[in-house]
Design an enzyme around this catalytic site. Structure first.
Site, PDB file in Angstrom:
ATOM      1  N   ASP A 280       0.917  -0.980   0.062  1.00 21.53           N
ATOM      2  CA  ASP A 280      -0.049  -0.113  -0.079  1.00 21.53           C
ATOM      3  C   ASP A 280       0.974   1.135   0.060  1.00 21.53           C
ATOM      4  O   ASP A 280       2.212   1.154   0.179  1.00 21.53           O
ATOM      5  CB  ASP A 280      -0.913  -0.023   1.333  1.00 21.53           C
ATOM      6  CG  ASP A 280      -1.708   1.131   1.385  1.00 21.53           C
ATOM      7  OD1 ASP A 280      -2.260   1.476   0.354  1.00 21.53           O
ATOM      8  OD2 ASP A 280      -1.976   1.673   2.449  1.00 21.53           O
ATOM      9  N   SER A 281       0.447   2.471  -0.092  1.00 22.14           N
ATOM     10  CA  SER A 281       0.845   3.548   0.046  1.00 22.14           C
ATOM     11  C   SER A 281       1.555   3.802   1.439  1.00 22.14           C
ATOM     12  O   SER A 281       2.467   4.707   1.575  1.00 22.14           O
ATOM     13  CB  SER A 281       0.174   4.707  -0.717  1.00 22.14           C
ATOM     14  OG  SER A 281      -1.105   4.886   0.122  1.00 22.14           O
TER      15      SER A 281
ATOM     16  N   TYR B  66      -1.054   8.105  -2.817  1.00 25.30           N
ATOM     17  CA  TYR B  66      -1.296   7.727  -4.343  1.00 25.30           C
ATOM     18  C   TYR B  66      -2.468   8.405  -4.721  1.00 25.30           C
ATOM     19  O   TYR B  66      -2.643   8.653  -6.052  1.00 25.30           O
ATOM     20  CB  TYR B  66      -1.345   6.062  -4.282  1.00 25.30           C
ATOM     21  CG  TYR B  66      -0.152   5.287  -4.182  1.00 25.30           C
ATOM     22  CD1 TYR B  66       1.049   5.833  -3.892  1.00 25.30           C
ATOM     23  CD2 TYR B  66      -0.277   3.748  -4.573  1.00 25.30           C
ATOM     24  CE1 TYR B  66       2.158   5.007  -3.897  1.00 25.30           C
ATOM     25  CE2 TYR B  66       0.992   3.148  -4.492  1.00 25.30           C
ATOM     26  CZ  TYR B  66       2.087   3.631  -4.121  1.00 25.30           C
ATOM     27  OH  TYR B  66       3.134   2.907  -4.198  1.00 25.30           O
ATOM     28  N   GLY B  67      -3.485   8.392  -3.893  1.00 28.22           N
ATOM     29  CA  GLY B  67      -4.859   8.992  -4.247  1.00 28.22           C
ATOM     30  C   GLY B  67      -4.887  10.141  -5.113  1.00 28.22           C
ATOM     31  O   GLY B  67      -6.028  10.570  -5.610  1.00 28.22           O
TER      32      GLY B  67
ATOM     33  N   CYS C 288      -4.074  -1.427  -1.690  1.00 26.80           N
ATOM     34  CA  CYS C 288      -4.219  -0.130  -2.102  1.00 26.80           C
ATOM     35  C   CYS C 288      -5.518   0.055  -3.396  1.00 26.80           C
ATOM     36  O   CYS C 288      -5.298  -0.448  -4.395  1.00 26.80           O
ATOM     37  CB  CYS C 288      -3.181   0.421  -2.363  1.00 26.80           C
ATOM     38  SG  CYS C 288      -3.350   2.190  -3.127  1.00 26.80           S
ATOM     39  N   ASN C 289      -6.481   0.291  -2.891  1.00 33.32           N
ATOM     40  CA  ASN C 289      -7.517   0.591  -3.962  1.00 33.32           C
ATOM     41  C   ASN C 289      -7.081   1.508  -5.225  1.00 33.32           C
ATOM     42  O   ASN C 289      -7.740   1.165  -6.260  1.00 33.32           O
ATOM     43  CB  ASN C 289      -8.907   1.321  -3.369  1.00 33.32           C
ATOM     44  CG  ASN C 289      -9.584   0.288  -2.156  1.00 33.32           C
ATOM     45  OD1 ASN C 289     -10.402  -0.585  -2.526  1.00 33.32           O
ATOM     46  ND2 ASN C 289      -9.114   0.282  -1.029  1.00 33.32           N
ATOM     47  N   THR C 290      -6.332   2.498  -4.795  1.00 34.14           N
ATOM     48  CA  THR C 290      -5.896   3.197  -6.001  1.00 34.14           C
ATOM     49  C   THR C 290      -5.179   2.742  -6.684  1.00 34.14           C
ATOM     50  O   THR C 290      -5.177   2.573  -8.136  1.00 34.14           O
ATOM     51  CB  THR C 290      -5.157   4.686  -5.336  1.00 34.14           C
ATOM     52  OG1 THR C 290      -6.022   5.097  -4.388  1.00 34.14           O
ATOM     53  CG2 THR C 290      -4.830   5.710  -6.416  1.00 34.14           C
TER      54      THR C 290
ATOM     55  N   GLU D 134      -3.164   8.385   8.439  1.00 34.93           N
ATOM     56  CA  GLU D 134      -1.964   8.353   8.675  1.00 34.93           C
ATOM     57  C   GLU D 134      -1.430   9.350   9.832  1.00 34.93           C
ATOM     58  O   GLU D 134      -0.345   8.987  10.562  1.00 34.93           O
ATOM     59  CB  GLU D 134      -1.349   8.939   7.443  1.00 34.93           C
ATOM     60  CG  GLU D 134      -1.326   8.141   6.326  1.00 34.93           C
ATOM     61  CD  GLU D 134      -0.388   6.978   6.269  1.00 34.93           C
ATOM     62  OE1 GLU D 134       0.848   6.833   6.689  1.00 34.93           O
ATOM     63  OE2 GLU D 134      -0.748   5.878   5.517  1.00 34.93           O
TER      64      GLU D 134
ATOM     65  N   CYS E 141     -10.977   2.674   0.205  1.00 34.74           N
ATOM     66  CA  CYS E 141      -9.651   2.976   0.486  1.00 34.74           C
ATOM     67  C   CYS E 141      -9.322   2.217   1.661  1.00 34.74           C
ATOM     68  O   CYS E 141      -9.888   2.128   2.621  1.00 34.74           O
ATOM     69  CB  CYS E 141      -9.478   4.431   0.597  1.00 34.74           C
ATOM     70  SG  CYS E 141      -7.963   5.093   1.124  1.00 34.74           S
ATOM     71  N   THR E 142      -8.061   1.699   1.591  1.00 39.04           N
ATOM     72  CA  THR E 142      -7.598   0.916   2.904  1.00 39.04           C
ATOM     73  C   THR E 142      -7.325   1.533   4.166  1.00 39.04           C
ATOM     74  O   THR E 142      -7.524   0.907   5.162  1.00 39.04           O
ATOM     75  CB  THR E 142      -6.635  -0.242   2.441  1.00 39.04           C
ATOM     76  OG1 THR E 142      -5.649   0.641   1.875  1.00 39.04           O
ATOM     77  CG2 THR E 142      -6.883  -1.121   1.267  1.00 39.04           C
ATOM     78  N   HIS E 143      -7.299   2.785   4.012  1.00 39.21           N
ATOM     79  CA  HIS E 143      -7.155   3.556   5.119  1.00 39.21           C
ATOM     80  C   HIS E 143      -8.412   3.876   5.894  1.00 39.21           C
ATOM     81  O   HIS E 143      -8.460   4.122   7.122  1.00 39.21           O
ATOM     82  CB  HIS E 143      -6.504   5.062   4.732  1.00 39.21           C
ATOM     83  CG  HIS E 143      -5.055   4.989   4.500  1.00 39.21           C
ATOM     84  ND1 HIS E 143      -4.400   4.444   3.337  1.00 39.21           N
ATOM     85  CD2 HIS E 143      -4.066   5.633   5.250  1.00 39.21           C
ATOM     86  CE1 HIS E 143      -3.238   4.748   3.407  1.00 39.21           C
ATOM     87  NE2 HIS E 143      -2.927   5.335   4.419  1.00 39.21           N
TER      88      HIS E 143
HETATM   89  N1  DGL Z   1      -4.819   3.290   0.955  1.00 37.23           N
HETATM   90  C1  DGL Z   1      -4.886   3.825  -0.504  1.00 37.23           C
HETATM   91  C2  DGL Z   1      -6.245   3.104  -1.091  1.00 37.23           C
HETATM   92  O1  DGL Z   1      -6.595   2.249  -0.807  1.00 37.23           O
HETATM   93  C3  DGL Z   1      -4.492   5.153  -0.852  1.00 37.23           C
HETATM   94  C4  DGL Z   1      -4.191   5.948   0.237  1.00 37.23           C
HETATM   95  C5  DGL Z   1      -3.409   7.179  -0.833  1.00 37.23           C
HETATM   96  O2  DGL Z   1      -4.121   8.352  -1.173  1.00 37.23           O
HETATM   97  O3  DGL Z   1      -2.276   6.969  -0.687  1.00 37.23           O
HETATM   98  O4  DGL Z   1      -6.603   3.891  -2.009  1.00 37.23           O
END
Ligand code: DGL
Length: 280
Positions: free
Chosen positions: A20-21, A52-53, A83-85, A163, A197-199
């Site tokens: 993931d990011s 990443y988003g 990471c979904n992105t 984060e 988003c995994t966050h």
């Molecule tokens: N956790 C990442 C996701 O699932 C994105 C977080 C980011 O923006 O880096 O999309």
């Protein structure tokens, strides 16, 4: 041209690579640890390049390919894109680059769960800007449930809150209302919200307090862990049941901070091992 490295039963005791990011993908690592306790996980948090988003699809694809190359070079039997992105922008490129390796993305797993679990078919997806722009969730849900009504809402600041460890309390709840209250203030509100988003599962408490207990929250982490279990079993790649499993953490920057956040957010992971620094 990449060499085709087909994973075979002899590789069953290799780790599963997860990336993931940042710390968000640890929601996926935690779900994998719960469901597959005999497996060893090699987790890479690319915090040097977070978020990443907000990046372009081409940049996210480049980052994802680098992260995967790094994990593949270490030796893995499966890659989970936590990471979904990255799943939205890079899954096809990852599969082309590593054709013999089973690669699972969180978007497909979460979309399948939402399509199955929503009663009314009115589904809202909360995700990063990049994931929403890609339309990956809408496409994946509609492919399984063509009559569904899918809306996608970018909630970029949830990533920073997670984060930062600011996952609960008035600031997080205000942020939830800021992004999402309007989506539920309609005559036929969604009965299902995908945490795309995994966050975002880290903000579950704040989401519940701000939105009430109405919508079912779909956590892509649980969905992809379930898929990983099936794929490992189908390919004869499940680790020996005598293995105690484990988790190794690697970050591309600020390893001390990464370790602190991991312990704070995931006490259930137990003792967090020293975090290795990787220069991708
Ligand atoms: N956790 C990442 C996701 O699932 C994105 C977080 C980011 O923006 O880096 O999309």
């Amino acid at each position: 041209m990449n060499k085709v490295n087909t994973v075979s039963i002899a590789d069953a005791n290799l780790p599963i690579g997860v990336f993931d990011s940042g710390v968000g993908g640890l929601t996926v690592a935690a779900a994998l640890r719960r469901r597959l306790p005999h497996e060893t996980l090699l987790y890479l948090g690319d915090i040097a390049r977070l978020p990443y988003g907000t990046k372009s699809p081409a940049t996210v694809e480049r980052y994802a390919l680098k992260a995967a190359d790094f994990l593949v070079a270490r030796g893995i039997k499966m890659l989970v894109v936590a990471c979904n992105t990255a799943s939205a922008h890079a899954l096809a490129a990852l599969t082309r680059a590593h054709p013999g390796l089973p690669i699972l993305g969180v978007v497909e797993a979460g979309a399948a769960a939402a399509a199955r679990l929503s009663r009314s078919g009115t589904i809202v997806v909360a995700a990063t800007e990049g994931t929403c722009r890609s339309d990956a969730f809408a496409r994946a849900i509609l492919a399984q449930r063509p009559e569904a009504k899918v809306s996608q809402i970018p909630c970029p600041l949830f990533v920073a809150l997670a984060e930062e460890g600011l996952t609960d309390g008035p600031i997080a709840e205000d942020m939830v209302r800021h992004y999402l209250a309007a989506a539920f203030d309609v005559p036929e509100p969604p009965d299902c919200m995908v945490l795309g988003c995994t966050h975002f599962p880290l903000l579950t408490g704040a989401l519940r307090r701000a939105l009430g207990h109405g919508p079912l929250l779909v956590d892509c982490a649980e969905a992809v862990a379930e898929q990983a279990e099936h794929v490992l079993a189908a390919r004869g790649l499940a680790a020996n049941a005598a293995n105690s499993g484990g988790l190794s953490l690697i970050a591309t920057d600020a390893t001390d901070r990464f370790a602190r956040m991991a312990i704070r957010l995931f006490p259930a992971l137990g003792e967090v091992p020293a975090v290795e620094l990787a220069n991708l």
